[in-house]
Design a protein around this motif. Structure first.
Motif, PDB file in Angstrom:
ATOM      1  N   ILE A 107       0.517 -12.544  -5.969  1.00  0.00           N
ATOM      2  CA  ILE A 107       0.689 -13.658  -6.883  1.00  0.00           C
ATOM      3  C   ILE A 107       2.043 -14.267  -6.563  1.00  0.00           C
ATOM      4  CG2 ILE A 107       0.914 -14.379  -9.291  1.00  0.00           C
ATOM      5  CD1 ILE A 107      -0.661 -11.809 -10.045  1.00  0.00           C
ATOM      6  N   ASP A 108       2.050 -15.495  -6.106  1.00  0.00           N
ATOM      7  CA  ASP A 108       3.296 -16.223  -5.872  1.00  0.00           C
ATOM      8  C   ASP A 108       3.594 -17.075  -7.096  1.00  0.00           C
ATOM      9  OD1 ASP A 108       3.448 -15.136  -3.356  1.00  0.00           O
ATOM     10  OD2 ASP A 108       3.140 -17.023  -2.269  1.00  0.00           O
ATOM     11  N   ILE A 109       4.776 -16.896  -7.645  1.00  0.00           N
ATOM     12  CA  ILE A 109       5.187 -17.672  -8.819  1.00  0.00           C
ATOM     13  C   ILE A 109       6.356 -18.551  -8.403  1.00  0.00           C
ATOM     14  CG2 ILE A 109       5.963 -17.592 -11.212  1.00  0.00           C
ATOM     15  CD1 ILE A 109       4.847 -14.671 -11.286  1.00  0.00           C
ATOM     16  N   HIS A 110       6.163 -19.861  -8.528  1.00  0.00           N
ATOM     17  CA  HIS A 110       7.205 -20.830  -8.193  1.00  0.00           C
ATOM     18  C   HIS A 110       7.970 -21.226  -9.448  1.00  0.00           C
ATOM     19  CE1 HIS A 110       4.245 -21.121  -4.918  1.00  0.00           C
ATOM     20  NE2 HIS A 110       5.292 -21.384  -4.166  1.00  0.00           N
ATOM     21  N   GLU A 111       9.106 -21.823  -9.242  1.00  0.00           N
ATOM     22  CA  GLU A 111       9.944 -22.261 -10.362  1.00  0.00           C
ATOM     23  C   GLU A 111       9.146 -23.149 -11.319  1.00  0.00           C
ATOM     24  OE1 GLU A 111      14.367 -24.158 -11.197  1.00  0.00           O
ATOM     25  OE2 GLU A 111      13.515 -24.272  -9.179  1.00  0.00           O
ATOM     26  N   GLY A 112       9.231 -22.830 -12.596  1.00  0.00           N
ATOM     27  CA  GLY A 112       8.569 -23.625 -13.624  1.00  0.00           C
ATOM     28  C   GLY A 112       7.121 -23.242 -13.891  1.00  0.00           C
ATOM     29  N   GLU A 113       6.535 -22.395 -13.069  1.00  0.00           N
ATOM     30  CA  GLU A 113       5.147 -21.987 -13.263  1.00  0.00           C
ATOM     31  C   GLU A 113       5.048 -20.909 -14.327  1.00  0.00           C
ATOM     32  OE1 GLU A 113       3.069 -22.814  -8.938  1.00  0.00           O
ATOM     33  OE2 GLU A 113       3.661 -20.772  -9.423  1.00  0.00           O
ATOM     34  N   GLU A 114       4.007 -20.983 -15.091  1.00  0.00           N
ATOM     35  CA  GLU A 114       3.708 -19.954 -16.092  1.00  0.00           C
ATOM     36  C   GLU A 114       2.529 -19.137 -15.586  1.00  0.00           C
ATOM     37  OE1 GLU A 114       5.398 -19.212 -18.912  1.00  0.00           O
ATOM     38  OE2 GLU A 114       6.845 -20.730 -18.309  1.00  0.00           O
ATOM     39  N   ILE A 115       2.422 -17.937 -16.082  1.00  0.00           N
ATOM     40  CA  ILE A 115       1.315 -17.065 -15.686  1.00  0.00           C
ATOM     41  C   ILE A 115       0.579 -16.619 -16.943  1.00  0.00           C
ATOM     42  CG2 ILE A 115       2.684 -14.948 -15.688  1.00  0.00           C
ATOM     43  CD1 ILE A 115       1.100 -14.239 -13.089  1.00  0.00           C
ATOM     44  N   ASP A 116      -0.713 -16.467 -16.836  1.00  0.00           N
ATOM     45  CA  ASP A 116      -1.525 -15.996 -17.955  1.00  0.00           C
ATOM     46  C   ASP A 116      -1.175 -14.524 -18.189  1.00  0.00           C
ATOM     47  OD1 ASP A 116      -3.581 -14.828 -19.508  1.00  0.00           O
ATOM     48  OD2 ASP A 116      -5.070 -16.247 -18.752  1.00  0.00           O
ATOM     49  N   GLU A 117      -0.395 -14.271 -19.247  1.00  0.00           N
ATOM     50  CA  GLU A 117       0.124 -12.929 -19.494  1.00  0.00           C
ATOM     51  C   GLU A 117      -0.981 -11.911 -19.751  1.00  0.00           C
ATOM     52  OE1 GLU A 117       3.231 -13.005 -22.443  1.00  0.00           O
ATOM     53  OE2 GLU A 117       4.475 -14.343 -21.227  1.00  0.00           O
ATOM     54  N   ALA A 118      -1.984 -12.280 -20.509  1.00  0.00           N
ATOM     55  CA  ALA A 118      -3.087 -11.353 -20.798  1.00  0.00           C
ATOM     56  C   ALA A 118      -3.841 -11.006 -19.519  1.00  0.00           C
ATOM     57  CB  ALA A 118      -4.032 -11.949 -21.837  1.00  0.00           C
ATOM     58  N   ALA A 119      -4.086 -11.998 -18.683  1.00  0.00           N
ATOM     59  CA  ALA A 119      -4.797 -11.753 -17.422  1.00  0.00           C
ATOM     60  C   ALA A 119      -3.951 -10.897 -16.484  1.00  0.00           C
ATOM     61  CB  ALA A 119      -5.148 -13.078 -16.759  1.00  0.00           C
ATOM     62  N   PHE A 120      -2.642 -11.114 -16.488  1.00  0.00           N
ATOM     63  CA  PHE A 120      -1.754 -10.315 -15.643  1.00  0.00           C
ATOM     64  C   PHE A 120      -1.749  -8.854 -16.092  1.00  0.00           C
ATOM     65  CE2 PHE A 120       2.416  -8.499 -14.572  1.00  0.00           C
ATOM     66  CZ  PHE A 120       2.375  -8.639 -13.188  1.00  0.00           C
ATOM     67  N   LYS A 121      -1.630  -8.627 -17.393  1.00  0.00           N
ATOM     68  CA  LYS A 121      -1.648  -7.246 -17.900  1.00  0.00           C
ATOM     69  C   LYS A 121      -2.998  -6.585 -17.604  1.00  0.00           C
ATOM     70  CE  LYS A 121       0.025  -8.262 -22.047  1.00  0.00           C
ATOM     71  NZ  LYS A 121       0.543  -8.123 -23.419  1.00  0.00           N
ATOM     72  N   ALA A 122      -4.078  -7.351 -17.660  1.00  0.00           N
ATOM     73  CA  ALA A 122      -5.401  -6.805 -17.325  1.00  0.00           C
ATOM     74  C   ALA A 122      -5.443  -6.377 -15.855  1.00  0.00           C
ATOM     75  CB  ALA A 122      -6.490  -7.828 -17.619  1.00  0.00           C
ATOM     76  N   LEU A 123      -4.826  -7.161 -14.959  1.00  0.00           N
ATOM     77  CA  LEU A 123      -4.766  -6.776 -13.546  1.00  0.00           C
ATOM     78  C   LEU A 123      -3.965  -5.487 -13.368  1.00  0.00           C
ATOM     79  CD1 LEU A 123      -4.141  -9.998 -11.396  1.00  0.00           C
ATOM     80  CD2 LEU A 123      -6.120  -8.484 -11.332  1.00  0.00           C
ATOM     81  N   ILE A 124      -2.857  -5.362 -14.083  1.00  0.00           N
ATOM     82  CA  ILE A 124      -2.036  -4.154 -14.009  1.00  0.00           C
ATOM     83  C   ILE A 124      -2.872  -2.944 -14.441  1.00  0.00           C
ATOM     84  CG2 ILE A 124      -0.044  -2.934 -15.024  1.00  0.00           C
ATOM     85  CD1 ILE A 124       0.792  -5.084 -13.022  1.00  0.00           C
ATOM     86  N   ARG A 125      -3.543  -3.070 -15.576  1.00  0.00           N
ATOM     87  CA  ARG A 125      -4.363  -1.947 -16.080  1.00  0.00           C
ATOM     88  C   ARG A 125      -5.501  -1.604 -15.118  1.00  0.00           C
ATOM     89  NH1 ARG A 125      -3.777  -4.991 -21.273  1.00  0.00           N
ATOM     90  NH2 ARG A 125      -1.980  -4.051 -22.293  1.00  0.00           N
TER      91      ARG A 125
END
Length: 144
Positions: A107-125
């Motif tokens: 996942i590349d995150i550029h300046e000013g970009e937001e990430i779907d926190e729930a989806a990210f935590k689901a990927l971690i789990r």
């Protein structure tokens, strides 16, 4: 950060915190935010500091029964590389880099970009569940 820093008694968590502060800009903020989300997704996550070389200060790594992901920072991006990302379901399509590999996804995150926190935590789990399922299986060497 010199290679010797890791051997001066600093824990991996301290080295990650130091890296975040050293970045001193949006990249540090993003890395800090993603670190917090990883810890919220898994209270038992282990922070590691790996791949220290003379030309590279090291890389933050989050693990649970194996590597979950790494957190690298470059001039224009913070990159979170999932060690077994190709095996994870990504319905929110967070993975946007290293898509053609057979194992990793990033996942590349550029300046000013937001990430779907729930989806990210689901990927971690999901990555943890995958690591744990592979850990519980006996290796081929264990079989006679």
């Amino acid at each position: 950060m010199k290679k010797s820093d890791a051997s001066q008694g600093q824990s991996p968590s301290q080295l990650i915190s130091k890296r975040i502060v050293e970045l001193g800009d949006w990249r540090g903020e993003v890395l800090s935010r993603m670190r917090t989300l990883i810890k919220k997704a898994d209270a038992d996550v282990v922070e590691e500091w790996k791949w220290v070389k003379a030309t590279k200060p090291g890389t933050p790594v989050w693990s649970h029964d194996g590597i979950i992901c790494t957190g690298e920072s470059y001039k224009n991006v913070v990159k979170l590389t999932f060690a077994k990302g190709a095996s994870l379901k990504d319905p929110a399509r967070l993975f946007n880099a290293s898509l053609d590999g057979n194992v990793r996804r990033a996942i590349d995150i550029h300046e000013g970009e937001e990430i779907d926190e729930a989806a990210f935590k689901a990927l971690i789990r999901q990555a943890i569940a995958l690591n744990s399922s592979r850990k519980s299986k006996p290796s081929k060497k264990a079989k006679s």
